[in-house]
Design a protein around this motif. Sequence first.
Motif, mmCIF file in Angstrom:
data_model
loop_
_atom_site.group_PDB
_atom_site.id
_atom_site.type_symbol
_atom_site.label_atom_id
_atom_site.label_comp_id
_atom_site.label_asym_id
_atom_site.label_seq_id
_atom_site.Cartn_x
_atom_site.Cartn_y
_atom_site.Cartn_z
ATOM 1 N N ALA A 17 0.845 -1.207 0.000
ATOM 2 C CA ALA A 17 0.000 0.000 0.000
ATOM 3 C C ALA A 17 0.877 1.253 0.000
ATOM 4 C CB ALA A 17 -0.916 -0.004 1.220
ATOM 5 N N ARG A 18 1.962 1.212 0.759
ATOM 6 C CA ARG A 18 2.873 2.364 0.823
ATOM 7 C C ARG A 18 3.557 2.591 -0.529
ATOM 8 N NH1 ARG A 18 6.223 3.421 5.943
ATOM 9 N NH2 ARG A 18 4.189 4.323 6.327
ATOM 10 N N GLU A 19 3.983 1.492 -1.133
ATOM 11 C CA GLU A 19 4.623 1.555 -2.461
ATOM 12 C C GLU A 19 3.667 2.205 -3.467
ATOM 13 O OE1 GLU A 19 7.693 0.386 -3.035
ATOM 14 O OE2 GLU A 19 7.621 0.820 -5.185
ATOM 15 N N HIS A 20 2.400 1.797 -3.394
ATOM 16 C CA HIS A 20 1.366 2.322 -4.282
ATOM 17 C C HIS A 20 1.178 3.817 -4.032
ATOM 18 C CE1 HIS A 20 -1.999 2.017 -6.931
ATOM 19 N NE2 HIS A 20 -2.829 2.483 -6.026
ATOM 20 N N LEU A 21 1.130 4.205 -2.765
ATOM 21 C CA LEU A 21 0.960 5.623 -2.398
ATOM 22 C C LEU A 21 2.110 6.450 -2.962
ATOM 23 C CD1 LEU A 21 -0.339 7.936 -0.620
ATOM 24 C CD2 LEU A 21 1.307 7.265 1.141
ATOM 25 N N ILE A 22 3.332 5.973 -2.742
ATOM 26 C CA ILE A 22 4.515 6.731 -3.176
ATOM 27 C C ILE A 22 4.487 6.943 -4.685
ATOM 28 C CG2 ILE A 22 7.034 6.574 -3.444
ATOM 29 C CD1 ILE A 22 7.056 5.263 -0.606
ATOM 30 N N ARG A 23 4.151 5.905 -5.426
ATOM 31 C CA ARG A 23 4.168 6.040 -6.890
ATOM 32 C C ARG A 23 3.016 6.903 -7.400
ATOM 33 N NH1 ARG A 23 8.150 3.051 -9.023
ATOM 34 N NH2 ARG A 23 8.892 1.442 -7.612
ATOM 35 N N ARG A 24 1.899 6.873 -6.689
ATOM 36 C CA ARG A 24 0.732 7.636 -7.164
ATOM 37 C C ARG A 24 0.840 9.124 -6.868
ATOM 38 N NH1 ARG A 24 -4.661 5.791 -4.816
ATOM 39 N NH2 ARG A 24 -5.390 7.704 -5.761
ATOM 40 N N LEU A 25 1.571 9.484 -5.815
ATOM 41 C CA LEU A 25 1.653 10.896 -5.434
ATOM 42 C C LEU A 25 2.357 11.698 -6.529
ATOM 43 C CD1 LEU A 25 2.750 10.664 -1.679
ATOM 44 C CD2 LEU A 25 0.597 11.640 -2.552
ATOM 45 N N TYR A 305 12.083 7.601 -1.594
ATOM 46 C CA TYR A 305 10.938 7.785 -0.686
ATOM 47 C C TYR A 305 10.717 6.517 0.149
ATOM 48 C CZ TYR A 305 8.851 12.236 -2.361
ATOM 49 O OH TYR A 305 8.590 13.547 -2.653
ATOM 50 N N ARG A 306 10.730 5.384 -0.555
ATOM 51 C CA ARG A 306 10.436 4.113 0.121
ATOM 52 C C ARG A 306 11.475 3.832 1.213
ATOM 53 N NH1 ARG A 306 11.811 -0.413 0.866
ATOM 54 N NH2 ARG A 306 13.682 -0.260 -0.417
ATOM 55 N N ALA A 307 12.734 4.010 0.864
ATOM 56 C CA ALA A 307 13.813 3.705 1.818
ATOM 57 C C ALA A 307 13.745 4.615 3.037
ATOM 58 C CB ALA A 307 15.162 3.842 1.112
ATOM 59 N N VAL A 308 13.427 5.883 2.791
ATOM 60 C CA VAL A 308 13.338 6.849 3.883
ATOM 61 C C VAL A 308 12.143 6.531 4.792
ATOM 62 C CG1 VAL A 308 12.549 9.226 4.228
ATOM 63 C CG2 VAL A 308 14.586 8.778 2.854
ATOM 64 N N ALA A 309 11.001 6.219 4.162
ATOM 65 C CA ALA A 309 9.802 5.912 4.952
ATOM 66 C C ALA A 309 10.091 4.749 5.893
ATOM 67 C CB ALA A 309 8.644 5.586 4.020
ATOM 68 N N GLU A 310 10.798 3.763 5.368
ATOM 69 C CA GLU A 310 11.082 2.568 6.163
ATOM 70 C C GLU A 310 12.114 2.858 7.261
ATOM 71 O OE1 GLU A 310 11.421 -0.999 3.759
ATOM 72 O OE2 GLU A 310 13.025 -1.632 5.117
ATOM 73 N N ALA A 311 13.229 3.482 6.880
ATOM 74 C CA ALA A 311 14.327 3.660 7.837
ATOM 75 C C ALA A 311 14.034 4.743 8.870
ATOM 76 C CB ALA A 311 15.615 3.997 7.077
ATOM 77 N N LEU A 312 13.251 5.760 8.485
ATOM 78 C CA LEU A 312 13.039 6.893 9.391
ATOM 79 C C LEU A 312 11.596 6.990 9.864
ATOM 80 C CD1 LEU A 312 15.266 9.501 7.521
ATOM 81 C CD2 LEU A 312 15.829 8.295 9.631
ATOM 82 N N GLY A 313 10.820 5.970 9.557
ATOM 83 C CA GLY A 313 9.458 5.884 10.084
ATOM 84 C C GLY A 313 8.561 7.035 9.659
ATOM 85 N N PHE A 314 8.553 7.360 8.374
ATOM 86 C CA PHE A 314 7.639 8.399 7.894
ATOM 87 C C PHE A 314 6.264 7.787 7.660
ATOM 88 C CE2 PHE A 314 11.464 10.809 7.278
ATOM 89 C CZ PHE A 314 11.072 12.139 7.322
ATOM 90 N N SER A 315 5.245 8.419 8.254
ATOM 91 C CA SER A 315 3.871 7.932 8.085
ATOM 92 C C SER A 315 3.372 8.306 6.691
ATOM 93 C CB SER A 315 2.963 8.597 9.125
ATOM 94 O OG SER A 315 2.882 9.983 8.840
ATOM 95 N N ILE A 319 4.640 11.293 4.263
ATOM 96 C CA ILE A 319 5.086 11.071 2.874
ATOM 97 C C ILE A 319 4.361 12.054 1.953
ATOM 98 C CG2 ILE A 319 5.036 9.430 0.952
ATOM 99 C CD1 ILE A 319 5.402 7.196 3.061
ATOM 100 N N LYS A 320 3.074 12.248 2.223
ATOM 101 C CA LYS A 320 2.313 13.202 1.410
ATOM 102 C C LYS A 320 2.873 14.616 1.583
ATOM 103 C CE LYS A 320 -2.266 12.744 0.989
ATOM 104 N NZ LYS A 320 -3.691 12.358 1.170
#
Length: 347
Positions: A17-25, A305-315, A319-320
Amino acid sequence: MNASNGPAIHEALATAAREHLIRRLPKAELHVHLEGTLEPEMLVAKAFHHGVQLPWAGIEALRAAYRFENLQSFLDLYYAGCGVLRTAQDFHDLTWAYLQRARADGVVHVEAFFDPQAHTARGVPLETVMTGILDALNDGHAELGITYRLIPNFLRHLSEEDAEATLDALAPWYTAIHGFGLDSSEVGHPPSKFLHVFARVRALGFPVVAHAGEEGPPAYVAEALDVLGAVRIDHGIRAIEDPALVGRLARAQIPLTVCPLSNVRLCAVPDLARHPLRALFDSGCLVTINSDDPAYFGGYIAENYRAVAEALGFSDAEIKRLAANSIRASWLHDTVKARHLAAIDAV
Ligand code: ADE
Ligand code: ZN
């Protein structure tokens, strides 16, 4: 499904779902060097086509060489890679391949860097470079819907006189250029070395950006703002060492174009979990996420985006906000920004 694999499935769904969000934004990429998008396959193919001898036996050997200790060890390879770019078609192919890749990641707008001196120093005419890049950017707008700005960088390891000559040589393309920047080897080449050329850039009406605080000290970030009149700082991560500077960047909402995977690959930070992006974001700085030289650093913008969200806990909400920051920090017109911001809200 048994009870024990429930959490694993839940996690896999959340990741998807996160991957989908990142690509759609809708996202703007504000820090990408076109020469840094030269994938090994294209590099080797162009070398073969032009009869350029490479020191690597093939694509795998080339990829294996992408192990960097610092910025300089990368730049040595990056400039060697530039050696296969010789014709307008080469610059077109390079730029077009990047645009297609960026589109797949949800990039709607790019403010792309290129290094004129890396090519003119090898005898490649500016006309060749500009024709190839501009034709591809215009094709990208027409066919992929990606808007663009184009930013030549001066190489800071060369002299200010060389930068001034480059500024003069670019005069026929001033209407196709949107700002000027500063990159290459940072330490030992402070922004103030380029005081006069950037005064001329500003007098011509162009906005200034500058790589600062990537490897260099926080004082270089302050110099880029105060001496060069930079309106945006590329990287800027070492600002974190100076709380007063962080306060200033946050108050003035000076955009920082941060490139997380680049910083790890060039050992500017020990690992992503200790990247200052989170602290800069939490301090109210206008941070954006970008890929820098994606062909060399293992990831285009969505991967950053994906790597940062995972490593730094971005909700998801954070991300938005990062995507919205990229639109705000861009040089798009306000009406277009408003359209993209509304689309981000609606995702
Ligand atoms: N040129 C290409 N990539 C660069 C980087 N990360 N820093 C400075 N100069 C560059
Ligand atoms: Zn860069």
